[in-house]
Design an enzyme around this catalytic site. Sequence first.
Site, PDB file in Angstrom:
ATOM      1  N   HIS A 170       0.828  -1.207   0.000  1.00  0.00           N
ATOM      2  CA  HIS A 170       0.000   0.000   0.000  1.00  0.00           C
ATOM      3  C   HIS A 170       0.866   1.262   0.000  1.00  0.00           C
ATOM      4  O   HIS A 170       2.045   1.210   0.352  1.00  0.00           O
ATOM      5  CB  HIS A 170      -0.836   0.047   1.292  1.00  0.00           C
ATOM      6  CG  HIS A 170      -1.911  -0.972   1.392  1.00  0.00           C
ATOM      7  ND1 HIS A 170      -2.059  -1.795   2.482  1.00  0.00           N
ATOM      8  CD2 HIS A 170      -2.922  -1.283   0.551  1.00  0.00           C
ATOM      9  CE1 HIS A 170      -3.106  -2.582   2.304  1.00  0.00           C
ATOM     10  NE2 HIS A 170      -3.652  -2.296   1.143  1.00  0.00           N
ATOM     11  N   CYS A 223      -2.494   0.332  10.229  1.00  0.00           N
ATOM     12  CA  CYS A 223      -3.581  -0.441   9.612  1.00  0.00           C
ATOM     13  C   CYS A 223      -4.446  -1.119  10.656  1.00  0.00           C
ATOM     14  O   CYS A 223      -5.473  -1.704  10.323  1.00  0.00           O
ATOM     15  CB  CYS A 223      -3.032  -1.462   8.639  1.00  0.00           C
ATOM     16  SG  CYS A 223      -1.984  -2.641   9.407  1.00  0.00           S
TER      17      CYS A 223
END
Length: 234
Positions: A170, A223
């Site tokens: 990501h 996250c």
Amino acid sequence: MAGVMTGFGNFTHAVVRAIPSSLAKEALRMNVLDVDLVKAQREHEVYVGVLKHKLGLQVIELPADESLPDCVFVEDVAVVCGDTALITRPGAESRRKETEAMRRALKELDLNIVEMSDENATLDGGDVLFTGREFFVGLSKRTNQKGAEILADVFKDYAVSTVPVTDGLHLKSFCSMGGPGLIVIGTSEPAQKALKVFEKLKDHMLIPVSNMEKVKVDGALTCCSVLINKKAKV
Ligand code: CIR
């Protein structure tokens, strides 16, 4: 984890989710690495404890779901800005159902829920960097242009720019907000440099939190929580 930077963030709540035993064997990962489940769970407890007791957030803890091995990585399933929560359409099919418990929790918090229902769109929250003034959205294996366009449409008050993510999972696998107006970028060597920047900050507070196990399945610290500022709600 570097934190407590005046003017940036100002969060009141965090949503987290417990680690299912299935994470060890079934969580998605780019490299084949063995996870010590007990250690991962212990590290996660410490992380949640920091959110609660050191950062003073009201933490909503969702139960683990064994059928969703990656469910601890809650950041990917919702993007919250002000009083609006965009429920994402995660790029990995196996992760789509993770949105259900998150949707319920964010509804309970009285946020305005917007769905990413377009079947051509994918977006993981791990690809979304919010600076406080604008969004950067990583176009990665998990997030596509359509997903970025939907995000831009939902958060119309902010400029949205896309960034190609060719390496790593990501956008936020290699960058994050370090403070007001400060994006830190790094892996290994640059990460050390970022640490030096934190050390120079006047109000700097460094809270070490180990993340040795979840990183083996590509999970970073950001996250594992969705941060919310309830005071922003009118
Ligand atoms: C995945 O591959 O989807 C998970 N194993 C890791 C997700 C990490 N999410 C994040 O950094 N935002």
